[in-house]
Scaffold this motif. Structure first.
Motif, PDB file in Angstrom:
ATOM      1  N   ASP A 201      34.313  66.409  29.826  1.00  0.00           N
ATOM      2  CA  ASP A 201      35.689  66.037  30.176  1.00  0.00           C
ATOM      3  C   ASP A 201      36.075  64.688  29.586  1.00  0.00           C
ATOM      4  OD1 ASP A 201      36.012  68.377  31.615  1.00  0.00           O
ATOM      5  OD2 ASP A 201      35.295  67.478  33.489  1.00  0.00           O
ATOM      6  N   GLU A 202      35.148  63.727  29.592  1.00  0.00           N
ATOM      7  CA  GLU A 202      35.452  62.382  29.113  1.00  0.00           C
ATOM      8  C   GLU A 202      34.814  62.142  27.743  1.00  0.00           C
ATOM      9  OE1 GLU A 202      34.332  59.582  32.059  1.00  0.00           O
ATOM     10  OE2 GLU A 202      35.739  60.331  33.563  1.00  0.00           O
ATOM     11  N   LEU A 203      35.051  63.043  26.819  1.00  0.00           N
ATOM     12  CA  LEU A 203      34.495  62.926  25.484  1.00  0.00           C
ATOM     13  C   LEU A 203      35.210  61.820  24.710  1.00  0.00           C
ATOM     14  CD1 LEU A 203      32.392  64.373  23.671  1.00  0.00           C
ATOM     15  CD2 LEU A 203      34.269  65.754  22.780  1.00  0.00           C
ATOM     16  N   ASN A 204      34.435  60.906  24.131  1.00  0.00           N
ATOM     17  CA  ASN A 204      35.013  59.814  23.337  1.00  0.00           C
ATOM     18  C   ASN A 204      35.430  60.354  21.972  1.00  0.00           C
ATOM     19  OD1 ASN A 204      35.570  57.501  21.806  1.00  0.00           O
ATOM     20  ND2 ASN A 204      34.022  56.291  22.852  1.00  0.00           N
ATOM     21  N   LEU A 205      36.729  60.416  21.746  1.00  0.00           N
ATOM     22  CA  LEU A 205      37.270  60.994  20.512  1.00  0.00           C
ATOM     23  C   LEU A 205      37.848  59.929  19.583  1.00  0.00           C
ATOM     24  CD1 LEU A 205      39.125  64.017  22.156  1.00  0.00           C
ATOM     25  CD2 LEU A 205      36.941  64.093  20.944  1.00  0.00           C
ATOM     26  N   SER A 206      37.480  58.683  19.800  1.00  0.00           N
ATOM     27  CA  SER A 206      38.053  57.597  19.010  1.00  0.00           C
ATOM     28  C   SER A 206      37.630  57.686  17.553  1.00  0.00           C
ATOM     29  CB  SER A 206      37.610  56.245  19.590  1.00  0.00           C
ATOM     30  OG  SER A 206      38.053  55.184  18.775  1.00  0.00           O
ATOM     31  N   SER A 207      38.533  57.241  16.674  1.00  0.00           N
ATOM     32  CA  SER A 207      38.225  57.211  15.239  1.00  0.00           C
ATOM     33  C   SER A 207      37.476  55.939  14.856  1.00  0.00           C
ATOM     34  CB  SER A 207      39.520  57.307  14.422  1.00  0.00           C
ATOM     35  OG  SER A 207      40.413  56.259  14.776  1.00  0.00           O
ATOM     36  N   SER A 208      37.247  55.051  15.813  1.00  0.00           N
ATOM     37  CA  SER A 208      36.500  53.813  15.585  1.00  0.00           C
ATOM     38  C   SER A 208      35.335  53.754  16.571  1.00  0.00           C
ATOM     39  CB  SER A 208      37.398  52.585  15.768  1.00  0.00           C
ATOM     40  OG  SER A 208      38.472  52.603  14.858  1.00  0.00           O
ATOM     41  N   ARG A 209      34.142  53.481  16.062  1.00  0.00           N
ATOM     42  CA  ARG A 209      32.956  53.465  16.915  1.00  0.00           C
ATOM     43  C   ARG A 209      32.019  52.332  16.514  1.00  0.00           C
ATOM     44  NH1 ARG A 209      32.119  58.351  19.658  1.00  0.00           N
ATOM     45  NH2 ARG A 209      30.543  57.130  20.783  1.00  0.00           N
ATOM     46  N   ILE A 210      31.147  51.963  17.458  1.00  0.00           N
ATOM     47  CA  ILE A 210      30.068  51.022  17.211  1.00  0.00           C
ATOM     48  C   ILE A 210      28.781  51.822  17.023  1.00  0.00           C
ATOM     49  CG2 ILE A 210      28.750  49.079  18.145  1.00  0.00           C
ATOM     50  CD1 ILE A 210      31.545  48.303  17.468  1.00  0.00           C
ATOM     51  N   ASN A 304      19.784  47.379   3.084  1.00  0.00           N
ATOM     52  CA  ASN A 304      18.677  46.415   3.042  1.00  0.00           C
ATOM     53  C   ASN A 304      17.483  46.888   3.880  1.00  0.00           C
ATOM     54  OD1 ASN A 304      20.250  44.670   1.440  1.00  0.00           O
ATOM     55  ND2 ASN A 304      21.155  43.717   3.251  1.00  0.00           N
ATOM     56  N   HIS A 305      17.155  48.168   3.731  1.00  0.00           N
ATOM     57  CA  HIS A 305      16.007  48.781   4.399  1.00  0.00           C
ATOM     58  C   HIS A 305      16.172  48.818   5.918  1.00  0.00           C
ATOM     59  CE1 HIS A 305      13.972  48.653   0.537  1.00  0.00           C
ATOM     60  NE2 HIS A 305      14.215  47.354   0.463  1.00  0.00           N
ATOM     61  N   GLN A 306      17.399  48.640   6.415  1.00  0.00           N
ATOM     62  CA  GLN A 306      17.683  48.735   7.833  1.00  0.00           C
ATOM     63  C   GLN A 306      18.518  49.993   8.091  1.00  0.00           C
ATOM     64  OE1 GLN A 306      16.398  46.574  10.113  1.00  0.00           O
ATOM     65  NE2 GLN A 306      15.368  45.515   8.413  1.00  0.00           N
ATOM     66  N   ASP A 307      18.104  50.794   9.077  1.00  0.00           N
ATOM     67  CA  ASP A 307      18.775  52.057   9.376  1.00  0.00           C
ATOM     68  C   ASP A 307      19.567  51.962  10.678  1.00  0.00           C
ATOM     69  OD1 ASP A 307      17.667  53.452   7.144  1.00  0.00           O
ATOM     70  OD2 ASP A 307      15.778  53.609   8.238  1.00  0.00           O
ATOM     71  N   ASP A 308      20.703  52.623  10.692  1.00  0.00           N
ATOM     72  CA  ASP A 308      21.508  52.731  11.900  1.00  0.00           C
ATOM     73  C   ASP A 308      22.335  54.008  11.806  1.00  0.00           C
ATOM     74  OD1 ASP A 308      22.556  52.159  14.360  1.00  0.00           O
ATOM     75  OD2 ASP A 308      23.165  50.126  13.867  1.00  0.00           O
ATOM     76  N   THR A 309      22.934  54.401  12.921  1.00  0.00           N
ATOM     77  CA  THR A 309      23.654  55.668  12.985  1.00  0.00           C
ATOM     78  C   THR A 309      24.959  55.499  13.743  1.00  0.00           C
ATOM     79  OG1 THR A 309      21.587  56.940  12.964  1.00  0.00           O
ATOM     80  CG2 THR A 309      23.551  58.052  13.790  1.00  0.00           C
ATOM     81  N   VAL A 310      26.014  56.124  13.216  1.00  0.00           N
ATOM     82  CA  VAL A 310      27.306  56.161  13.895  1.00  0.00           C
ATOM     83  C   VAL A 310      27.702  57.621  14.069  1.00  0.00           C
ATOM     84  CG1 VAL A 310      29.713  55.462  13.857  1.00  0.00           C
ATOM     85  CG2 VAL A 310      27.987  53.972  12.848  1.00  0.00           C
ATOM     86  N   THR A 311      28.133  57.972  15.270  1.00  0.00           N
ATOM     87  CA  THR A 311      28.490  59.351  15.576  1.00  0.00           C
ATOM     88  C   THR A 311      29.927  59.429  16.083  1.00  0.00           C
ATOM     89  OG1 THR A 311      26.205  59.913  16.131  1.00  0.00           O
ATOM     90  CG2 THR A 311      27.920  61.378  16.974  1.00  0.00           C
ATOM     91  N   PHE A 312      30.683  60.392  15.554  1.00  0.00           N
ATOM     92  CA  PHE A 312      32.067  60.613  15.961  1.00  0.00           C
ATOM     93  C   PHE A 312      32.207  62.002  16.568  1.00  0.00           C
ATOM     94  CE2 PHE A 312      32.285  57.466  12.612  1.00  0.00           C
ATOM     95  CZ  PHE A 312      33.254  56.578  13.061  1.00  0.00           C
ATOM     96  N   ASN A 313      32.968  62.091  17.664  1.00  0.00           N
ATOM     97  CA  ASN A 313      33.327  63.378  18.253  1.00  0.00           C
ATOM     98  C   ASN A 313      34.717  63.750  17.788  1.00  0.00           C
ATOM     99  OD1 ASN A 313      30.987  63.807  20.100  1.00  0.00           O
ATOM    100  ND2 ASN A 313      31.751  61.912  21.020  1.00  0.00           N
ATOM    101  N   ILE A 314      34.876  64.984  17.369  1.00  0.00           N
ATOM    102  CA  ILE A 314      36.164  65.468  16.872  1.00  0.00           C
ATOM    103  C   ILE A 314      36.479  66.779  17.576  1.00  0.00           C
ATOM    104  CG2 ILE A 314      37.505  66.147  14.851  1.00  0.00           C
ATOM    105  CD1 ILE A 314      35.339  64.617  13.204  1.00  0.00           C
ATOM    106  N   ARG A 315      37.670  66.857  18.145  1.00  0.00           N
ATOM    107  CA  ARG A 315      38.091  68.097  18.807  1.00  0.00           C
ATOM    108  C   ARG A 315      39.300  68.659  18.071  1.00  0.00           C
ATOM    109  NH1 ARG A 315      38.696  68.953  25.356  1.00  0.00           N
ATOM    110  NH2 ARG A 315      38.946  71.216  25.283  1.00  0.00           N
ATOM    111  N   LEU A 316      39.089  69.768  17.409  1.00  0.00           N
ATOM    112  CA  LEU A 316      40.156  70.382  16.589  1.00  0.00           C
ATOM    113  C   LEU A 316      40.762  71.567  17.307  1.00  0.00           C
ATOM    114  CD1 LEU A 316      38.361  70.301  13.118  1.00  0.00           C
ATOM    115  CD2 LEU A 316      39.915  68.599  14.117  1.00  0.00           C
TER     116      LEU A 316
END
Length: 316
Positions: A201-210, A304-316
């Motif tokens: 119900d409270e899915l974060n659908l923002s186009s900007s994420r950390i 620079n050999h550092q890994d990170d991940t950003v995930t976006f939720n999209i509801r079409l």
């Protein structure tokens, strides 16, 4: 000895709780002051401080939870000893100790709950502040604010593909509704289609994420005339990456994944970054969604050999 240790840990927990509460009050005051500020750098600095404070509160709640679990195990041991001990003075002393420990556990649980709620609230407010500041900083590259939306389409839903599974291949898909069979002109094979999803119900659908490790701010939007996502059409996206201080994140290696939670398929294409149009501004080509519903897009970032991940939720 057990009682002395428990009381000491309880005092530490209370001190930590007051410390984080004071920090929360300070950050809230800073947030109220920043609302009237036009300085994006100041807003980013305050938001970053609040974000790390929220993470510290969350980490401390986990630490206190581990202490609470150990205390609960000690209580169980005391109760077993009490049950085996004959009535007498030693029994009374042990019962008194057991009662003290039993009363302390709910206090710890209350402290843990407060820290968790505080962390969630601080993180939420920090992200709102950071997004507002980043959008100002990255103009005119950002046209879309808020959530990513899909364009209306009369196209029929394309078939599922199984390049990426959202559930274990050896298990039934519990999130799907019963399969519907139907024939399509020009096709000789009937297959069940998965038409249901359990969407939060409270899915974060923002186009900007950390990012997951709190090192990258990311914004993504379709490079279409209306910034709406077309269905069953190949299109491209714009991905903006920066450090938390607002500086562009240039020269990143980016791998892209997409799938539908609850369905056993991913994207019908393999999107990839084709160019860095400006420092921190990347073009993603080969994006296509073959059906409406809840999609998850993940950007695996390496710099620079550092890994990170950003995930976006999209509801079409």
């Amino acid at each position: 000895m057990q009682v002395k240790l428990t009381c000491r840990e309880g005092c530490i927990a209370i001190c930590l709780l007051f410390s984080f509460t004071a920090t929360a009050i300070e950050n809230n005051n800073l947030l109220e002051d920043s609302v009237h500020s036009d300085n994006s750098h100041t807003m980013i600095r305050i938001g970053e401080k609040m974000l790390h404070s929220a993470e510290a509160a969350q980490a401390e709640s986990i630490s206190l939870s581990l202490h609470s679990n150990r205390l609960r195990k000690s209580l169980n041991q005391l109760r077993r000893q009490l049950h085996a001990l004959p009535k007498g003075r030693e029994h009374q002393l042990l019962k008194h100790t057991t009662d003290i420990v039993a009363k302390e556990i709910p206090l710890w649980q209350e402290q843990i709950s407060r820290l968790r709620n505080q962390a969630l609230e601080q993180r939420k407010r920090a992200l709102i502040l950071l997004e507002k500041a980043y959008v100002r900083t990255w103009q005119p590259h950002i046209r879309l604010t808020g959530r990513i939306r899909g364009a209306e389409s009369d196209n029929s839903i394309a078939g599922h593909n199984i390049s990426i599974r959202s559930v274990h291949p050896g298990k039934l898909n519990m999130n799907s509704s019963p399969g519907k069979r139907g024939s399509t002109p020009g096709m000789s094979l009937e297959i069940p289609s998965l038409s249901g999803q359990n969407i939060p119900d409270e899915l974060n659908l923002s186009s900007s994420r950390i990012s997951r490790k709190l090192t990258v701010f990311a914004h993504v939007e379709p490079e279409t005339a209306t910034t709406l996502v077309p269905l069953n059409q190949m299109h491209q996206w714009r991905l903006i990456l920066s450090k938390l201080d607002g500086q562009p994140l240039s020269g990143a290696e980016i791998a892209i994944e997409g799938h539908m939670p609850g369905h056993v398929h991913g994207l019908p294409t393999q999107p990839r970054v084709t160019e860095e149009m400006a420092p921190g501004v990347y073009r993603v080509q080969g994006v296509k969604f073959q059906m409406p519903g809840w999609w998850v897009m993940t950007f695996n970032i390496r710099v620079n050999h550092q890994d990170d991940t950003v995930t976006f939720n999209i509801r079409l």
